[in-house]
Design a protein around this motif. Structure first.
Motif, PDB file in Angstrom:
ATOM      1  N   PHE A 122       0.815  -1.217   0.000  1.00 35.73           N
ATOM      2  CA  PHE A 122       0.000   0.000   0.000  1.00 35.73           C
ATOM      3  C   PHE A 122       0.850   1.268   0.000  1.00 35.73           C
ATOM      4  CE2 PHE A 122      -3.415  -2.878   1.114  1.00 35.73           C
ATOM      5  CZ  PHE A 122      -4.487  -2.313   0.435  1.00 35.73           C
ATOM      6  N   MET A 123       2.053   1.180   0.567  1.00 35.25           N
ATOM      7  CA  MET A 123       2.944   2.345   0.534  1.00 35.25           C
ATOM      8  C   MET A 123       3.428   2.626  -0.891  1.00 35.25           C
ATOM      9  SD  MET A 123       5.266   1.917   3.984  1.00 35.25           S
ATOM     10  CE  MET A 123       6.398   3.198   3.439  1.00 35.25           C
ATOM     11  N   HIS A 124       3.579   1.562  -1.691  1.00 37.49           N
ATOM     12  CA  HIS A 124       4.104   1.709  -3.053  1.00 37.49           C
ATOM     13  C   HIS A 124       3.057   1.281  -4.080  1.00 37.49           C
ATOM     14  CE1 HIS A 124       8.146   2.337  -1.396  1.00 37.49           C
ATOM     15  NE2 HIS A 124       7.844   1.374  -0.535  1.00 37.49           N
ATOM     16  N   LEU A 125       1.791   1.537  -3.759  1.00 36.26           N
ATOM     17  CA  LEU A 125       0.705   1.068  -4.596  1.00 36.26           C
ATOM     18  C   LEU A 125       0.750   1.628  -6.023  1.00 36.26           C
ATOM     19  CD1 LEU A 125      -1.647  -0.861  -4.134  1.00 36.26           C
ATOM     20  CD2 LEU A 125      -3.105   1.112  -3.644  1.00 36.26           C
ATOM     21  N   HIS A 126       1.258   2.838  -6.158  1.00 38.73           N
ATOM     22  CA  HIS A 126       1.264   3.475  -7.478  1.00 38.73           C
ATOM     23  C   HIS A 126       2.658   3.513  -8.114  1.00 38.73           C
ATOM     24  CE1 HIS A 126      -2.894   4.784  -6.986  1.00 38.73           C
ATOM     25  NE2 HIS A 126      -2.580   5.149  -5.736  1.00 38.73           N
ATOM     26  N   ALA A 131      10.827  -4.180  -8.760  1.00 36.26           N
ATOM     27  CA  ALA A 131      11.750  -4.841  -7.825  1.00 36.26           C
ATOM     28  C   ALA A 131      11.084  -5.010  -6.454  1.00 36.26           C
ATOM     29  CB  ALA A 131      13.027  -4.030  -7.693  1.00 36.26           C
ATOM     30  N   LEU A 132      11.283  -6.166  -5.843  1.00 39.49           N
ATOM     31  CA  LEU A 132      10.717  -6.440  -4.528  1.00 39.49           C
ATOM     32  C   LEU A 132      11.528  -5.709  -3.458  1.00 39.49           C
ATOM     33  CD1 LEU A 132       8.476  -8.203  -3.220  1.00 39.49           C
ATOM     34  CD2 LEU A 132      10.211  -9.962  -2.873  1.00 39.49           C
ATOM     35  N   ASN A 133      10.828  -5.170  -2.472  1.00 35.48           N
ATOM     36  CA  ASN A 133      11.485  -4.482  -1.357  1.00 35.48           C
ATOM     37  C   ASN A 133      12.564  -5.387  -0.757  1.00 35.48           C
ATOM     38  OD1 ASN A 133      11.649  -4.020   1.719  1.00 35.48           O
ATOM     39  ND2 ASN A 133      10.805  -2.094   0.949  1.00 35.48           N
ATOM     40  N   PRO A 134      13.821  -4.918  -0.617  1.00 33.45           N
ATOM     41  CA  PRO A 134      14.915  -5.785  -0.134  1.00 33.45           C
ATOM     42  C   PRO A 134      14.643  -6.403   1.234  1.00 33.45           C
ATOM     43  CG  PRO A 134      15.787  -3.736  -1.027  1.00 33.45           C
ATOM     44  CD  PRO A 134      14.302  -3.575  -0.974  1.00 33.45           C
ATOM     45  N   VAL A 135      14.105  -5.605   2.162  1.00 37.02           N
ATOM     46  CA  VAL A 135      13.815  -6.133   3.505  1.00 37.02           C
ATOM     47  C   VAL A 135      12.742  -7.209   3.427  1.00 37.02           C
ATOM     48  CG1 VAL A 135      12.985  -5.553   5.819  1.00 37.02           C
ATOM     49  CG2 VAL A 135      14.487  -3.965   4.598  1.00 37.02           C
ATOM     50  N   LEU A 136      11.717  -6.956   2.635  1.00 36.89           N
ATOM     51  CA  LEU A 136      10.638  -7.925   2.475  1.00 36.89           C
ATOM     52  C   LEU A 136      11.148  -9.203   1.810  1.00 36.89           C
ATOM     53  CD1 LEU A 136       7.656  -8.570   2.749  1.00 36.89           C
ATOM     54  CD2 LEU A 136       7.249  -7.411   0.563  1.00 36.89           C
ATOM     55  N   TRP A 137      12.025  -9.059   0.830  1.00 38.20           N
ATOM     56  CA  TRP A 137      12.604 -10.228   0.158  1.00 38.20           C
ATOM     57  C   TRP A 137      13.387 -11.090   1.144  1.00 38.20           C
ATOM     58  CZ3 TRP A 137      17.450 -12.269  -0.913  1.00 38.20           C
ATOM     59  CH2 TRP A 137      17.495 -13.233  -1.924  1.00 38.20           C
ATOM     60  N   ILE A 138      14.164 -10.438   2.022  1.00 39.97           N
ATOM     61  CA  ILE A 138      14.947 -11.178   3.029  1.00 39.97           C
ATOM     62  C   ILE A 138      14.022 -11.880   4.018  1.00 39.97           C
ATOM     63  CG2 ILE A 138      16.550 -10.927   4.961  1.00 39.97           C
ATOM     64  CD1 ILE A 138      17.873  -8.638   3.376  1.00 39.97           C
TER      65      ILE A 138
END
Length: 372
Positions: A122-126, A131-138
């Motif tokens: 939702f923060m990057h909805l638009h 690329a996937l958020n690095p923290v989320l990917w980890i």
């Protein structure tokens, strides 16, 4: 474009196979917790594969829809890993109390990572970046791999504690097979365009499902006798419910030189020998309170609960004597010989099922027929 179509085809095939497995697992899921957990695993995997297809079909111009699909795929991945953990845990333990007691703690990583994935989406909805958020990917990789390795550790822990070799073999299989999807994940990171993780996981699930079918089969297909898995279940039950007035014996009958029979008379000869021996032993055990099973590739097992050892001697002597008179063993075009061993449960050296099975090798009633 060709690679995208190929990936979609792979996902469609995965969904079809998973639906077939789910249909076959339906009856077991109504009875067993591990089969129910397998159902949940299949459901989450089907959802993930469907999201994969939707993501490939959807145009990048639909940014919001792409972000939502990416977020749902992450949650589905986490759910798949957790369902795998529960499936293995239920398969190797007889009680679900501990899993239910610690359910909130076990599932906490999913809630945390899934919640973070929703916030990031939702923060990057638009945003147009893919690329996937690095923290989320980890976090996604740590949690997913953690659940898979945790399931492997649970299976190994129960394997070390188990004194039944048949169950221990199944536990070790569950512990090792997890490295197939893990290897697929590792390869996928190096080749993002190729669909590797989904087929690897699908094939692993299929292997487990087919192995469970074999484990739960009560009849040996070659001989028509009780199967090894039913033999294991019977041993577990009877050793826990022994009649105090009786003794429990195991009689093992080995066909001599089955490998030589294959080499000399062809690949179908061992099956013919096994069927003839099974028919002969069935006739000898008829009208007696015995449990007869095929124990391994060249061995049959008779479990005999009786009053004293003289009854075991009478049975073994009868098998040896009638083997020379019975026409059943003469229905194959070569001599068929065998050896007999026995063991008693509950003695000083046979306090568990493993030692009960192994001890038979030390007590020979009829040795192998000498080669001429």
């Amino acid at each position: 474009m060709d690679s995208v179509l190929f990936a979609i085809e792979v996902d469609v095939i995965c969904i079809l196979v998973l639906l077939l497995i789910r249909q076959g697992n339906r009856e077991a899921a109504s009875l067993l917790l591990c089969a129910r957990a397998l159902d949940r695993l299949l459901d989450f995997f089907i959802v993930f594969a469907a999201l994969e297809i939707a993501g490939k079909i959807l145009s990048p111009e639909f940014v919001i829809a792409c972000r939502i699909i990416e977020c749902l795929k992450i949650i589905a991945c986490l759910a798949i890993a957790a369902a795998w953990f529960y499936m293995v845990s239920y398969a190797v333990t007889s009680s679900s109390y501990r899993l239910q007691k610690w359910a909130l703690l076990i599932l906490a990583p999913i809630f945390i990572t899934g919640g973070y994935a929703i916030i990031v989406a939702f923060m990057h909805l638009h945003d147009t970046g893919t690329a996937l958020n690095p923290v989320l990917w980890i976090l996604l990789n740590l949690v997913s791999v953690g659940y898979l390795l945790g399931a492997s550790a649970v299976a190994l822990r129960n394997s070390f504690k188990c004194k039944n070799r048949f169950l221990r073999r199944h536990y070790n299989q569950l512990a090792i097979i997890v490295f197939v999807p893990l290897a697929g994940m590792a390869i996928q990171t190096q080749s993002m365009e190729m669909p590797i993780t989904s087929p690897a996981l699908m094939l692993t699930i299929l292997f487990i499902y087919l192995s469970d079918l074999k484990e739960n089969s009560s009849t040996d297909l070659t001989t028509g006798l009780n199967s090894t898995s039913k033999f294991a279940t019977y041993l577990s039950r009877i050793t826990q419910t022994l009649d105090a007035s009786k003794r429990l014996f195991l009689i093992q009958i080995h066909i001599d030189d089955l490998v030589t029979i294959r080499k000399t008379h062809g690949k179908h000869a061992p099956d013919m020998a096994l069927r003839q021996m099974a028919q002969f032993l069935r006739s000898q055990c008829k009208d007696k309170n015995l449990f007869l099973a095929r124990y391994s590739s060249d061995t049959f097992a008779i479990v005999y609960e009786c009053g004293n050892f003289s009854e075991v001697e009478e049975l073994c002597n009868g098998i040896v004597r009638k083997s020379t008179q019975n026409s059943q063993l003469g229905q194959i075009p070569w001599p068929l010989s065998f050896s007999i061993y026995w063991s008693e449960y509950g003695t000083k050296s046979t306090q568990n099922i493993d030692s009960f099975l192994d001890n038979a090798k030390e007590n020979c009633f009829k040795p192998p027929t000498a080669k001429t």
